[in-house]
Every structure is written in structure tokens, then in C-alpha cells.
Design an enzyme around this catalytic site. Structure first.
Site, mmCIF file in Angstrom:
data_model
loop_
_atom_site.group_PDB
_atom_site.id
_atom_site.type_symbol
_atom_site.label_atom_id
_atom_site.label_comp_id
_atom_site.label_asym_id
_atom_site.label_seq_id
_atom_site.Cartn_x
_atom_site.Cartn_y
_atom_site.Cartn_z
ATOM 1 N N ASP A 99 -5.695 -6.467 5.785
ATOM 2 C CA ASP A 99 -6.773 -5.760 5.250
ATOM 3 C C ASP A 99 -7.977 -6.884 4.878
ATOM 4 O O ASP A 99 -9.130 -6.671 5.396
ATOM 5 C CB ASP A 99 -6.371 -5.089 4.001
ATOM 6 C CG ASP A 99 -7.510 -3.925 3.598
ATOM 7 O OD1 ASP A 99 -8.653 -3.889 4.276
ATOM 8 O OD2 ASP A 99 -7.167 -3.333 2.801
ATOM 9 N N LYS A 119 3.017 -15.439 2.317
ATOM 10 C CA LYS A 119 3.172 -16.168 1.192
ATOM 11 C C LYS A 119 4.510 -16.293 0.934
ATOM 12 O O LYS A 119 5.022 -16.089 -0.270
ATOM 13 C CB LYS A 119 2.427 -15.139 0.209
ATOM 14 C CG LYS A 119 1.872 -15.838 -1.217
ATOM 15 C CD LYS A 119 1.140 -16.881 -0.992
ATOM 16 C CE LYS A 119 0.818 -17.551 -2.370
ATOM 17 N NZ LYS A 119 -0.118 -18.877 -2.230
ATOM 18 N N ASP A 155 -3.358 -18.099 1.514
ATOM 19 C CA ASP A 155 -4.644 -18.597 0.742
ATOM 20 C C ASP A 155 -5.352 -19.599 1.610
ATOM 21 O O ASP A 155 -6.660 -19.874 1.778
ATOM 22 C CB ASP A 155 -4.234 -19.312 -0.592
ATOM 23 C CG ASP A 155 -2.689 -19.920 -0.622
ATOM 24 O OD1 ASP A 155 -2.070 -19.802 0.533
ATOM 25 O OD2 ASP A 155 -2.376 -20.517 -1.432
ATOM 26 N N ASP A 180 -11.442 -8.073 7.418
ATOM 27 C CA ASP A 180 -12.738 -7.988 7.094
ATOM 28 C C ASP A 180 -13.556 -9.427 7.114
ATOM 29 O O ASP A 180 -14.620 -9.419 7.402
ATOM 30 C CB ASP A 180 -12.989 -7.546 5.616
ATOM 31 C CG ASP A 180 -12.842 -5.961 5.882
ATOM 32 O OD1 ASP A 180 -12.204 -5.258 6.750
ATOM 33 O OD2 ASP A 180 -13.483 -5.456 4.815
ATOM 34 N N TYR A 235 0.743 -1.145 0.008
ATOM 35 C CA TYR A 235 0.113 -0.024 0.066
ATOM 36 C C TYR A 235 0.717 1.226 0.037
ATOM 37 O O TYR A 235 0.429 2.441 -0.442
ATOM 38 C CB TYR A 235 -0.840 -0.135 1.220
ATOM 39 C CG TYR A 235 -2.049 -0.925 1.152
ATOM 40 C CD1 TYR A 235 -2.278 -1.649 -0.125
ATOM 41 C CD2 TYR A 235 -3.025 -1.242 2.298
ATOM 42 C CE1 TYR A 235 -3.306 -2.890 -0.039
ATOM 43 C CE2 TYR A 235 -4.056 -2.036 2.174
ATOM 44 C CZ TYR A 235 -3.992 -2.832 1.025
ATOM 45 O OH TYR A 235 -5.008 -3.968 0.938
#
Ligand code: NAD
Length: 354
Positions: free
Chosen positions: A245, A189, A221, A249, A138
Site C-alpha cells: 500500500d 521486515k 525501510d 503510492d 488489514y
């Protein structure tokens, strides 16, 4: 303990008023707090022509913690971007250097039917997601949309973490794990991305400083899948900005209502910005029907993480459990057979049960 109180916009003032009632009730019982209010968001723009007036930033910097309601409203959506309420929020987070975002996903047994997952999968759920908030793809440079050597447009973002950034967030994760169930799952990852290979290496190395914490690693994943398959396997999850992020959620929806979810964002000294996970809900603002529990539970997080007052935090959390057991429900969590409760009545009920 000095607390900056920033109600903001929409339902912000209504829900923050309930959290302030709780703080004042604890203060009458010996908790030493000093509260000072200031404007942020649309309220800041209206009062001082800036979504984060200088006086508000100064107050935040001079305080030990900040309690924030929410910002935003339709009337501000046509303002130039730097003047919009959300910019006030981004600027205060950056100005306070709060790099560690803590989002608990806790399911109260009384609300098990509010989740979209089967009650047996989510009942007893109690996860803390620790998300790095100021780095990663980001913020990494270079970024942008450019023309490549074939004359084609190309989008570029850069996933980047330096060692010190990983260390400081890992330290927060370990310390929270020590205050909870002493289990931490680091999500990365590392099989594909070197940035997260370094992440894994450093988190693993730091385990020697926290030998009591049982550390595990999971690819993002798989973590996304495990969160809906068997979420109760997790205690603390720690991860970078983009994975956090998305996963936070996902985890929040395991619990049913956004009106129940607090959050904390901490700097290196555990100074923090505490706010509910939801927005300013302009559709229900001014009606005294919003759920103030996310904000009240954010105060519990403030006591625990900034003021190291576990007893006070537990008192608030137990009071919330009691009001739910007594059947009090704001409209968002109301089901037949329970007691429909206004925002202010909910605040009073929590105070009564402290
Ligand atoms: P929202 O979270 O404000 O509302 C989404 C839905 O959830 C609405 O139907 C709302 O009524 C409901 N809801 C939210 N909080 C509730 C509560 N405590 N009790 C009962 N119901 C609740 O998100 P949105 O509608 O996408 O955004 C509205 C405004 O809030 C926008 O201006 C947005 O930019 C802003 N926003 C601010 C923050 C923040 O301040 N941290 C976060 C997200 C959105």
C-alpha cells in the site's frame, strides 16, 4: 472474451468511453471481444439503490475481465456507509477474490519533467509492484480497540499470512517477472516480524520453480529509501498488503501524474479487475478534460495478464508512447509547447496511433 464495462461515477464514464474506443478499434482488427455495461458506485445506487447491484456482480462473475472507471462523488458522501460508492468497489474486489494487485510505475521519457525527482534518477523507470490485496494486518484477527488489564484503551491489529496466501501471490510475482526482466525483489521486515520471516522463506523456496528469475530480498525501510534514491534498480517488487500500500503510492509519484497510472487486480486464474489508480475526480467531471491514458493502459494490462495477448498490449502501449511523442497532453500533464488535448481527443489520438 467477455468484458464487463463499469464506468462508475465522475470522470469514470468519460475515461472508460476512450478505453472502449480502443477496444473497439482492436476488435475491428480481429480481436474477439464482447462488451457489456453495468452500473457501480453512485451510479449503481442511483439505478438500483445499491453501489454494487446484484446484476453487476453477476455480470462481473460471468465475464473474463472487468474494466472499471472510478466511483465516488460528493452527492453520495452523506449516505449510510454501506450505500456509499466506495463500498461497491470493496465488495466487487472481495467478490471477485482478486488478491494480487499489480501497479506499474512507468515513466514516459516525454513526462520526465513531471516527476519531483531529477530526470536522471527517474528517466527509463519501469517498475511493477505486486501487492497482496486480501490478507495481512488489514484483515488479520483479532483486531479492535479494547480495554486492557490496566483499564487503559489499547488498539490491536494482527499481521497474519498463511503459507497458501504467500504461495499464491509469490506465484503471480514470479510469473510476471518471467514476462518482464526476470528480476524480482521481495520486500519484507524479516529481521523483526515472524510473519514476514515466513514470507521470505516461502518466496525463496519457490525460486527453484522459477530458476531464471533473479530473486533478491530487501527490508521495507530500505526499499522505501531505495525507491527514491535509485528506483531503476527494481524490475518486479513483491510485497504484502500494508507494505505494498505504502510503497506503491510512493512509486506512483516517481512518475509524475496520477492520470497515467493503470492497475490490475487478479484472482488465482488471472481473471482480473482493471482500473486506473486514480479516483472519480468530481472536480473535473463532465468537462471532457480528464486524462484517459491510465484507463487505456489498464486495457493493455487486461490483454497482457488476463488474455495473454502480449501483441495487443504492446500495440496499445506503443500508441500511448506515440501520442505523447506527438505532443498530445491533457491538462494534468500539459506543459508549454505541447498540444492541449481533451479527454475524447486523447482517445481518438490513441486509436489513430494503434
Ligand atoms: P481523485 O483521484 O479522484 O482526484 C485527485 C486529484 O487528481 C483531483 O484534483 C483530480 O482532478 C485529479 N485527477 C484524478 N484523476 C485524473 C485524471 N484521469 N485526469 C486528470 N486529473 C485527474 O481523488 P479524490 O479527489 O481524493 O477523490 C474523489 C472521489 O474519488 C472520492 O469520492 C473518492 O472516494 C473516490 N476515489 C475512488 C477511487 C476508485 O474508484 N478506485 C480511488 C480513489 C478515490
Amino acid at each position: 472474451m467477455k468484458i464487463a464495462v463499469l464506468p462508475g461515477d465522475g470522470i469514470g464514464p468519460e475515461i472508460v468511453a476512450q478505453a472502449v474506443k480502443v477496444l473497439k478499434a482492436l476488435a475491428s482488427d480481429g480481436l474477439k471481444v464482447e462488451l457489456e455495461e453495468a452500473h457501480i458506485g453512485g451510479a449503481g445506487y442511483d439505478a438500483a439503490g445499491d453501489p454494487l447491484p446484484d446484476a453487476t456482480m453477476k455480470l462481473a462473475q460471468d465475464s473474463d475481465a472487468v474494466l472499471l472507471g472510478a466511483v465516488g462523488g460528493w452527492q453520495y458522501d452523506t449516505l449510510p456507509r454501506p450505500m456509499r460508492p466506495e463500498q461497491g468497489l470493496l465488495r466487487i474486489r472481495k467478490g471477485m477474490n482478486v488478491f494480487a494487485n499489480l501497479r506499474p510505475a512507468l515513466l514516459y521519457p516525454e513526462l520526465a519533467s513531471a516527476s519531483t525527482l531529477k530526470p536522471e534518477v527517474v528517466s527509463g523507470l519501469d517498475i511493477m509492484i505486486v501487492r497482496e490485496l486480501t490478507g495481512d494486518i488489514y484483515f488479520g484477527q483479532p483486531r479492535g480497540i479494547q480495554i486492557n488489564d490496566k483499564g487503559e484503551r489499547e488498539g490491536v491489529n494482527t499481521m497474519r499470512y498463511c503459507e497458501s496466501e504467500i504461495r499464491r501471490i509469490a506465484k503471480v510475482g514470479y510469473e510476471i517477472a518471467m514476462k518482464r526482466g526476470k528480476k524480482m525483489c521481495s520486500v519484507d521486515k524479516a529481521n523483526v516480524l515472524e510473519t514476514t520471516e515466513l514470507w521470505r522463506e516461502i518466496v525463496t523456496e519457490m525460486n527453484k520453480d522459477y530458476p531464471e528469475v533473479e530473486l533478491s530480498h530487501m527490508y521495507v525501510d530500505n526499499a522505501a529509501m531505495q525507491l527514491v534514491r535509485a528506483p531503476k534498480q527494481f524490475d518486479v517488487m513483491i510485497t504484502g498488503n500494508i507494505f505494498g500500500d505504502i510503497l506503491s503510492d510512493e512509486a506512483s509519484m516517481l512518475t509524475g501524474s496520477i492520470g497515467m497510472l493503470p492497475s490490475a487486480s487478479l484472482d488465482a486464474n488471472n481473471k482480473g479487475l482493471y482500473e486506473p489508480s486514480h479516483g472519480s475526480a468530481p472536480d473535473i467531471a463532465g468537462k471532457d478534460i480528464a486524462n484517459p491514458l491510465a484507463t487505456i493502459l489498464s486495457v493493455a494490462m487486461m490483454l497482457r495478464y488476463t488474455f495473454n495477448n502480449e501483441e495487443g498490449a504492446t500495440r496499445i502501449e506503443n500508441a500511448v508512447k506515440k501520442v505523447l511523442a506527438q505532443g498530445y497532453r491533457t491538462a494534468d500533464i500539459y506543459t508549454e509547447g505541447t498540444r492541449k488535448t481533451s479527454c475524447s481527443e486523447m482517445g481518438d489520438a490513441v486509436v489513430k496511433n494503434l
